[in-house]
Write a protein that holds these residues in place. Structure first.
Motif, mmCIF file in Angstrom:
data_model
loop_
_atom_site.group_PDB
_atom_site.id
_atom_site.type_symbol
_atom_site.label_atom_id
_atom_site.label_comp_id
_atom_site.label_asym_id
_atom_site.label_seq_id
_atom_site.Cartn_x
_atom_site.Cartn_y
_atom_site.Cartn_z
ATOM 1 N N LEU A 44 0.828 -1.196 0.000
ATOM 2 C CA LEU A 44 0.000 0.000 0.000
ATOM 3 C C LEU A 44 0.867 1.252 0.000
ATOM 4 C CD1 LEU A 44 -2.825 -0.898 2.551
ATOM 5 C CD2 LEU A 44 -2.801 -1.187 0.067
ATOM 6 N N GLU B 212 2.353 -2.271 4.671
ATOM 7 C CA GLU B 212 2.002 -0.859 4.785
ATOM 8 C C GLU B 212 3.029 -0.167 5.661
ATOM 9 O OE1 GLU B 212 -1.742 -0.295 6.715
ATOM 10 O OE2 GLU B 212 -1.050 -1.056 8.648
ATOM 11 N N SER C 198 -2.549 -1.050 -6.272
ATOM 12 C CA SER C 198 -2.376 -0.784 -4.840
ATOM 13 C C SER C 198 -2.469 0.700 -4.519
ATOM 14 C CB SER C 198 -1.041 -1.362 -4.349
ATOM 15 O OG SER C 198 0.037 -0.815 -5.060
#
Length: 583
Positions: A198, A262, A238
């Motif tokens: 992400l 992340e 993403s």
């Protein structure tokens, strides 16, 4: 008697309830303590550059060059003991108290240390909780902000025979470590290992840093994409989550991934801090997390370093998770990939019985996919281990080399398979040229594969090419410092130092290898042989004995057959003969 003063970090440790335990069963308690010293405590001390200057029946006083090394040593020992004590009756557990102080000491000509620096450390140990570490304020000041510690401020504390109160701090580590030894929940996730990275959050408040954060994430995606067995979601998919508050479980469902990486960035003055965490998408469980600091003026160099570090750590973290997932799947649902993941824990145990189990499972994998490169590479390793540890059956050697050559001849094999096959042709055939060619191919495919760097360092050391050993080994340790293969880096550095007659350095690296993977007998034997060559035969004998206890079938002649260049093998043989080990 001459003496000199200096500032030193002193660690004092002893066993909680030692008198009670020896009163109940003295022989058993002392025997357990001796094994713990050889397998756990002494290798950890060596790995942090410590020096034991005094031993008691149940404890020790250790000098370190820095408080950071002393605290790391204490944490490693306490965590290792917590793991060892799992399942042991409470009245039979060996638990340590530890005290650490930074202060003035007097060093005598025989190396003994005396003075308040030693006395305060010993008194702090006396007030520490079982399984915990007690720091003086002087010691705490050195590690505050450098190590991520759970600290309890004990305030000014009166210590026995110490004139002034000492401000003390408690670090509790052992119980927390024991609690972490738990089986992860079952994953009902897609069969294909897959991950989405992400967009990292820019928490610095500086829009100008947005380009840096996004560029680093793109580099991480590119690095992960080089891992052949991993499916990586493309940037365009993403990055639709950029700027949004997301639910990781929802991301997993929407992108069809098993894992999510992340993170975020903060800026303070001229410094940047990057944090990252790897999460199981369905359960939300954290697999790995870390943070990285650097100077703003070195922003692009820092970006490259963080990318390498994240990719290098994520790969073995995902491997561990995939192994756990494969072991939980029902047998009728296993495919070739699952079968390969399932055998890796057996291969890491080295023993012939485990390797025979692995061979049976891998044969099933090849029935499903005859060209599965990693299955062939794992079969090569399994047959090689059977050859070494189950009687030198030439059929095992031939099978190992056949499977390894199949991998090396392939055009699209992954970095892990190439590296494993390269180690086999090194050990069994001394084909250093083919092995190093495979390592170079693997690094072209995945420059951040820590395992390839570990194996590459070992092959270079075994072939006598010392020039790049340290570079490969140190890069591997930087990419994945807690990898189960970390012992290979220390093994390579030890062999390199031995070949260049840097005997004390070789001994230190062999000690670190034993600490990284205690329980493998030949590692103790190599360590003992190096100690003997360094004129430390008395120190070497109990270590050699421990090695023979773990590997009763070990013989000196094996040293001439393990793929080492004769210049290094002959030195190990000479050291082993100094100790009178079996031919």
């Amino acid at each position: 008697m001459s003496e000199r003063r200096k500032i030193a970090a002193i660690l004092a440790a002893d066993v909680v309830g030692f008198s009670r335990m020896t009163g109940a069963d003295e022989d058993r308690t002392l025997a357990r303590l001796r094994v713990l010293r050889a397998d756990v405590i002494d290798p950890i001390i060596a790995s942090q550059n410590g020096r034991v200057f005094k031993r008691t029946g149940d404890g020790a006083l250790v000098e370190f060059r820095s408080v950071v090394e002393a605290v790391r040593c204490a944490i490693s020992v306490q965590n290792a003991m917590a793991e060892r004590n799992v399942g042991t009756p409470e009245d039979q557990r060996i638990v340590f108290r530890v005290g650490i102080h930074l202060g003035d000491v007097v060093e005598e000509s025989d190396g003994d240390l005396m003075g308040d620096g030693v006395n305060i450390a010993a008194r702090l140990e006396g007030i520490a909780k079982p399984g915990a570490i007690c720091l003086s304020e002087d010691a705490f000041r050195q590690v505050k902000g450098r190590l991520d510690l759970a600290i309890t401020d004990l305030g000014p504390t009166n210590l026995k025979n110490i004139a002034e109160p000492v401000h003390a701090y408690s670090v509790e580590v052992g119980v927390a470590a024991a609690a972490k030894i738990a089986e992860p929940p079952r994953l009902a996730l897609p069969d294909k290992p897959s991950i989405a990275v992400l967009p990292f959050q820019n928490m610095s408040g500086d829009p100008e840093q947005e380009y840096f954060v996004d560029g680093m994430v793109e580099d991480i995606i590119t690095g992960l994409s080089r891992i052949k067995w991993l499916f990586v979601i493309a940037r365009n998919s993403s990055f639709v989550y950029k700027g949004k508050a997301v639910d990781i479980r929802q991301v997993g469902r929407e992108l069809g991934v098993r894992y999510v990486l992340e993170g975020g960035m903060r800026k303070a003055g001229g410094r940047l801090r990057i944090s990252a965490q790897l999460i199981e998408a369905e359960t939300g469980a954290h697999i790995w997390a870390d943070r990285f600091d650097g100077a703003l003026e070195d922003v692009f160099d820092m970006q490259d370093q963080i990318t390498d570090k994240v990719v290098g750590i994520v790969e073995p973290s995902l491997q561990r998770s995939e192994i756990e997932r494969a072991t939980r799947k029902r047998p009728e649902n296993l495919d070739a990939e699952d079968l390969v993941w399932r055998v890796l824990p057996h291969l890491r145990k080295w023993r012939p019985a485990d390797c025979r189990i692995a061979i049976g499972i891998l044969d099933q994998a090849l029935e499903l996919d005859p060209n599965h490169g990693l299955a062939h590479a794992c079969l090569a390793s399994a047959h090689m281990n059977c050859f070494w540890y189950a009687g030198f059956d030439q059929a095992d050697k031939a099978a190992a080399l056949s499977h390894a050559r199949f991998v090396l001849a392939g055009a699209t094999e992954g970095a892990h398979a190439l590296s494993r096959a390269a180690s086999v042709v090194t050990f069994l055939d001394r084909d250093y040229a083919a092995a190093l060619d495979a390592i170079n191919r693997a690094l072209l495919q995945n420059p951040s594969c820590a395992y390839t760097h570990y194996v590459g360092a070992m092959i270079q050391a075994y072939s006598g090419n010392s020039g790049s050993v340290a570079q490969l080994a140190n890069r591997a340790l930087r990419l994945s410092p807690f990898d189960s293969s970390a012992r290979l880096a220390h093994h390579a550095l030890a062999m390199c130092a031995l070949g260049e007659a840097r005997l004390d350095e070789a001994c230190a690296h062999f000690a670190r290898e034993v600490h990284a993977a205690s329980g493998v007998g030949y590692q103790y034997v190599y360590h003992a042989a190096a100690l003997a060559l360094a004129g430390r035969a008395e120190e070497a004998r109990p270590i050699a004995q421990r090695g023979l206890e773990l590997e009763p079938g070990w013989r000196i002649r094996m040293l001439s057959e393990i793929g080492l260049v004769p210049a290094i093998a002959d030195k190990l043989i000479a050291g082993a003969r100094l100790l009178g080990l079996p031919e």
